[in-house]
Design a protein around this motif. Structure first.
Motif, short mmCIF file in Angstrom:
data_model
loop_
_atom_site.label_atom_id
_atom_site.label_comp_id
_atom_site.label_asym_id
_atom_site.label_seq_id
_atom_site.Cartn_x
_atom_site.Cartn_y
_atom_site.Cartn_z
N ILE A 34 0.85 -1.19 0.00
CA ILE A 34 0.00 0.00 0.00
C ILE A 34 0.88 1.23 0.00
N LEU A 35 0.31 2.35 -0.40
CA LEU A 35 1.01 3.63 -0.34
C LEU A 35 0.86 4.23 1.04
N VAL A 36 1.77 5.16 1.39
CA VAL A 36 1.63 5.88 2.65
C VAL A 36 0.28 6.60 2.63
N GLY A 37 -0.50 6.43 3.68
CA GLY A 37 -1.82 7.05 3.76
C GLY A 37 -2.96 6.14 3.31
N GLU A 38 -2.66 5.06 2.60
CA GLU A 38 -3.70 4.13 2.17
C GLU A 38 -4.04 3.15 3.29
N THR A 39 -5.24 2.54 3.17
CA THR A 39 -5.72 1.59 4.17
C THR A 39 -5.89 0.22 3.53
N VAL A 40 -5.58 -0.83 4.29
CA VAL A 40 -5.76 -2.19 3.81
C VAL A 40 -6.35 -3.04 4.93
N THR A 41 -7.14 -4.04 4.55
CA THR A 41 -7.71 -4.98 5.51
C THR A 41 -6.98 -6.31 5.40
N ILE A 42 -6.67 -6.89 6.56
CA ILE A 42 -5.98 -8.18 6.62
C ILE A 42 -6.88 -9.15 7.37
N ASP A 43 -7.25 -10.25 6.72
CA ASP A 43 -8.09 -11.27 7.35
C ASP A 43 -7.21 -12.38 7.89
N VAL A 44 -7.42 -12.73 9.15
CA VAL A 44 -6.67 -13.81 9.80
C VAL A 44 -7.68 -14.87 10.24
N ASP A 45 -7.41 -16.12 9.89
CA ASP A 45 -8.33 -17.22 10.20
C ASP A 45 -7.61 -18.35 10.90
N SER A 113 -12.15 -16.03 13.21
CA SER A 113 -11.67 -15.07 12.21
C SER A 113 -11.51 -13.70 12.83
N ALA A 114 -10.48 -12.99 12.39
CA ALA A 114 -10.24 -11.61 12.80
C ALA A 114 -9.97 -10.80 11.55
N SER A 115 -10.35 -9.52 11.60
CA SER A 115 -10.10 -8.63 10.49
C SER A 115 -9.44 -7.37 11.03
N LEU A 116 -8.22 -7.09 10.55
CA LEU A 116 -7.49 -5.91 10.99
C LEU A 116 -7.46 -4.90 9.85
N SER A 117 -7.83 -3.67 10.11
CA SER A 117 -7.78 -2.60 9.12
C SER A 117 -6.66 -1.65 9.53
N VAL A 118 -5.64 -1.50 8.67
CA VAL A 118 -4.48 -0.68 9.00
C VAL A 118 -4.24 0.36 7.91
N THR A 119 -3.68 1.50 8.31
CA THR A 119 -3.33 2.58 7.39
C THR A 119 -1.83 2.81 7.45
N GLY A 120 -1.20 2.96 6.28
CA GLY A 120 0.24 3.17 6.22
C GLY A 120 0.65 4.52 6.79
#
Length: 192
Positions: A34-45, A113-120
């Motif tokens: 991702i770019l700095v400032g963008e957000t991505v979701t990571i799914d963990v199962d 399941s867990a879902s983490l939403s992170v921003t760069g």
């Protein structure tokens, strides 16, 4: 004569006991970069083998790069969901450790399941590692009436990562600036 070693190897594979893992843990980012400032979701199962039932699942995650490479945006009730489970459902993040857990009342569940939403925040690599103490347990009919199910992978293993990268235009602008400085320096040197 050469077929004999192959036959022996095949026989050993069939006869020797193999370690099986009752629960497999995976991490799947929506994007690897991702770019700095963008957000991505990571799914963990944490997914149990189809033949297993469990009464308790707990997944501990070590978040490497939190607050320096990324910030965690979403720690709401959407952070954890348990399919086919009733009873306690819990999810929390403390410092750089995330914990999600479920307790079943009917032993009908197969997934945590867990879902983490992170921003760069800055350039670097954000990694999710399986934390020590993660477990899946099942009830048994004999003492001690509970049994740990083997997990795959082992604690400390990186199960997901996301790179925070600069914008493509930033590199071009830096290159143009350096070229302009070099030309200016050459021009000043030639006037002397």
């Amino acid at each position: 004569m050469s077929a004999l070693p192959h036959a022996l190897a095949l026989l050993l594979l069939l006869v020797l006991p193999r370690e099986t893992h009752a629960a497999t843990i995976t991490g799947t980012p929506a994007s690897d970069a991702i770019l700095v400032g963008e957000t991505v979701t990571i799914d963990v199962d944490l997914v149990l083998d189809a033949s297993e039932v469990a009464s308790v699942l707990e997944l501990k995650l070590d978040l490497d790069g939190l607050d320096s490479v990324v910030k965690l945006d979403d720690v709401s009730t959407d952070f954890v969901f348990c399919q086919s489970w009733s009873g306690l459902k819990d999810g929390s993040v403390v410092d750089s450790n995330a914990t999600v857990s479920c307790t079943s009342e009917n032993e009908g569940g197969t997934r945590l399941s867990a879902s983490l939403s992170v921003t760069g925040l800055g350039l670097g690599l954000f990694r999710i590692l399986l934390g020590p103490g993660s477990f899946a347990q099942q009830d048994t009919e004999t003492f001690p009436f509970i049994e740990d199910l083997p997990l795959d992978p082992s604690p400390g293993t990186v199960i997901s990562s996301v790179a925070v990268v600069p914008e493509p235009g930033a590199g071009a602008m830096t290159g143009l600036g350096l070229a302009a400085l070099a030309m200016l320096r050459r021009r000043v040197a030639s006037e002397r």
